[in-house]
Write an enzyme that holds these catalytic residues in place. Sequence first.
Site, mmCIF file in Angstrom:
data_model
loop_
_atom_site.group_PDB
_atom_site.id
_atom_site.type_symbol
_atom_site.label_atom_id
_atom_site.label_comp_id
_atom_site.label_asym_id
_atom_site.label_seq_id
_atom_site.Cartn_x
_atom_site.Cartn_y
_atom_site.Cartn_z
ATOM 1 N N ALA A 64 0.862 -1.184 0.000
ATOM 2 C CA ALA A 64 0.000 0.000 0.000
ATOM 3 C C ALA A 64 0.897 1.233 0.000
ATOM 4 O O ALA A 64 2.065 1.143 0.367
ATOM 5 C CB ALA A 64 -0.877 -0.013 1.251
ATOM 6 N N GLY A 104 0.220 -4.843 0.575
ATOM 7 C CA GLY A 104 -1.016 -4.718 -0.189
ATOM 8 C C GLY A 104 -0.922 -5.351 -1.569
ATOM 9 O O GLY A 104 -1.932 -5.767 -2.133
ATOM 10 N N GLU A 107 -1.580 -8.973 -1.036
ATOM 11 C CA GLU A 107 -3.009 -9.173 -0.771
ATOM 12 C C GLU A 107 -3.808 -9.133 -2.070
ATOM 13 O O GLU A 107 -4.764 -9.895 -2.246
ATOM 14 C CB GLU A 107 -3.498 -8.104 0.211
ATOM 15 C CG GLU A 107 -2.844 -8.277 1.580
ATOM 16 C CD GLU A 107 -3.216 -7.190 2.557
ATOM 17 O OE1 GLU A 107 -3.056 -6.008 2.200
ATOM 18 O OE2 GLU A 107 -3.673 -7.514 3.656
ATOM 19 N N GLU A 127 4.280 -5.918 6.612
ATOM 20 C CA GLU A 127 3.596 -4.857 7.372
ATOM 21 C C GLU A 127 4.113 -4.730 8.797
ATOM 22 O O GLU A 127 4.221 -3.634 9.339
ATOM 23 C CB GLU A 127 2.078 -5.134 7.407
ATOM 24 C CG GLU A 127 1.352 -4.785 6.121
ATOM 25 C CD GLU A 127 1.359 -5.907 5.086
ATOM 26 O OE1 GLU A 127 2.158 -6.859 5.222
ATOM 27 O OE2 GLU A 127 0.566 -5.837 4.128
#
Length: 706
Positions: A64, A104, A107, A127
Amino acid sequence: MDSPVVTLTRNGAIAVVTIDRPPVNALSADVRRGLLDAFDELADDPGVAGVVLACAGRTFVAGAEISEFGTPAFSEADPNDVHAAIENLNIPVVCALHGTTLGGGMELALACHYRIATPTAKLGLPEVTLGLLPGGGGTQRLPRLIGAADALEMMLSGAPMSAQTALEKDLIDVIVEGNLLEAAQRFVGELVATRAPLRLASEVDVDRASVSPTLFAETRTSLAKKARGAIAPARIVDCVVAAVTRPFAEGLKYERDLFVECMNSRQSAALRHAFFAEREAGKLPGNLAGNAKDMDLRPIRKVGIVGAGTMGGGIAMNFLNAGIPVVLLEVKQDALERGLGLIRKNYEATASKGRMTLEQVAQRMALCSGSLEYAELQDCDLVIEAVFENMDIKKAVMTRLGEVCKPGAIIATNTSTLDVDVLAAASGRAADVVGMHFFSPANVMRLLEVVRGRDTAPEVLATVMGLARTIKKVAVVSGVCFGFIGNRMLEPYLRECESLLLEGATPTQIDHAVEAFGMAMGPCRMIDMAGVDVAAKVVLERRKEGALPADPSYRTACQMLFELGRHGQKTAAGYYRYEGRTPVHDPEVDRVMEGLAAQYGIARRSDISDEEIVERCLYPLMNEGAKILEEGIAYRAGDIDIVWLNGYGFPALKGGPMHAANVIGLEQIVACLDHYADKRGNAFGYWTVAGLLGDLAAAERAFGDA
Ligand code: 3HC
Ligand code: NAI
């Protein structure tokens, strides 16, 4: 659709969705919006039978967009909606992975029906290293795909896995050589042709065999030891429990709530600060940065090192590991052989632990030669001196290097306390000279202080900063001053530690207080490990130069222990006595401190609190950091944080001393320094607030504010 960062193209019945957002295709709000639009459009397109999701540039999505956390952009275009749009498409979606598929990005990949990757691809959920948990379904899908135990291991370590390992764990379906995009389109074409089922990770149950009855309890116990006080790892375990015990949709919501809790925590703010500060530290500011792009960086193909002692050997290993040949120069044959032997022994020890092969040991040693002749350094592009810390010896070495090194070669010194400008002058070619202050053990410690002399040429500085990346160091530029950034700030820290000892605190009490704050090791244990003799000699040298405060009791504790032969761990006695490597309180040290207190007329007291210890040891250190900034010794507050995080065991969860000062509040730090000036007197200026700190506090600003 119309997105600047996501494009949708069609190749017959196969659609290709491409993310193109340099440098690492971070999953920002505009990427998420672009993906939602693309998959919306595909849901309504009967002409498309299969989809490839890929990235342009050097990597698949590497996470992300970190800079959006805590900003309104974070709440736009929920990644879980993107994942649902992909999973719920009724045609196969294959993602094509290259580079680093992280956070991200991972994911996103887990939400696709199939995954295909290049042999060099790496996959991970890092993360936790940012004080976060995977917040886009990672904690729910990964255990369903690879089992709870492996998923925990992956998310708690944050370490990426290779494509090969991912294949073995069925996390990816195929590894392909050659053109990834073409292979991915062929692969999805086959899936379409064979009517292969759409595989939805969200619909799988976690394999019960991967959840031993003690898995979660044991993981939590180990975290309590290894990840002291860290929020994110504990929450990751909570989420995996949810993945095992709750329906997917519920787990997803739970994960999102815990993600937001982590994102809003001080711990994550500190770790994110460090992430960006580390990358910023590698950049030269202002004019220098502009120049760095245009200027000719000097190629470094061969390195010379003068002095094959503790540091010389460690420094050499960095270059050998990067495939750069090294020649070590010594004064005597036996010292040379000892140095070369130690390098070999270190590599062999690594090999015996299975972390490298004997063939690799041989390859690295083949790059390493030794000599007693300066002439051997003639073809080196960089020569680093790491001889004894003595000005006369070092000056003589620098003069010699100035004569023998080829034009354009960089000459570096590893001095930790001497004036780089004086050494540069001795070389007769100061523009070529720079400090490269490695930390011990130099093959292990990530930090490198790059010392910019008065006359160091910009391209020399830029070359060394680039080289630091090659040898995997985190480099920070420091100007010339005693101790550079790190050791200069260490001085007030140790000064207060020793004052507290004279006033009645014990080494155990001081170390415990500072370690409870989060420091990896308290100051007394640290000096015992580094050597009381080493520390005392620095104080003695500085005293000779008149560079120390006139305070007669200044750092007297350290000198007294040195005189008593208590040199620390190596003599089994220093601030503590040692049983093996275990420090034990030694009443003899109390008596020494009582004696010194009496000698200097210092009143002993029994009411020293942990709070006082932390404030007195750490706030002057932060104040010194402010002086370093205002004098232009460090370019940025973040650089100082990086030095202390990587070289001195400052707690990562607090983001470095300058970030920690911001969190405490600069006004509070100033008030505290004033309080101690009042309480203890300020004859030697110990508590005088740095101008920059005072100004920032008065303006209610923080270190690092533009
Ligand atoms: N967000 C924003 N910027 C990022 C970024 C990210 N996720 N990852 C890298 N960048 C930026 C860096 O700041 C740097 O910017 P700069 O050039 O302006 O300084 C640039 O990309 C290149 O990064 P590096 O210098 O680190 O390049 P490397 O090639 O050495 O490393 C990397 C590349 C392995 C991708 C490394 O940057 C990295 O580890 N990035 C972070 C990965 C990560 O932690 N991802 C998880 C994010 S949290 C998340 O995804 C939450 C989700 O679960 C909801
Ligand atoms: P060391 O004593 O282990 O090694 C010094 C080596 O230099 C010896 O092998 C010696 O034979 C050799 N030497 C001395 N004079 C020489 C000359 N004229 N020509 C060639 N070789 C010569 O010392 P150490 O610890 O490796 O320190 C070296 C330098 O690194 C010093 O400047 C020190 O301040 C600095 N440094 C040391 C750190 C540490 O923790 N040990 C940390 C950071 C820097």
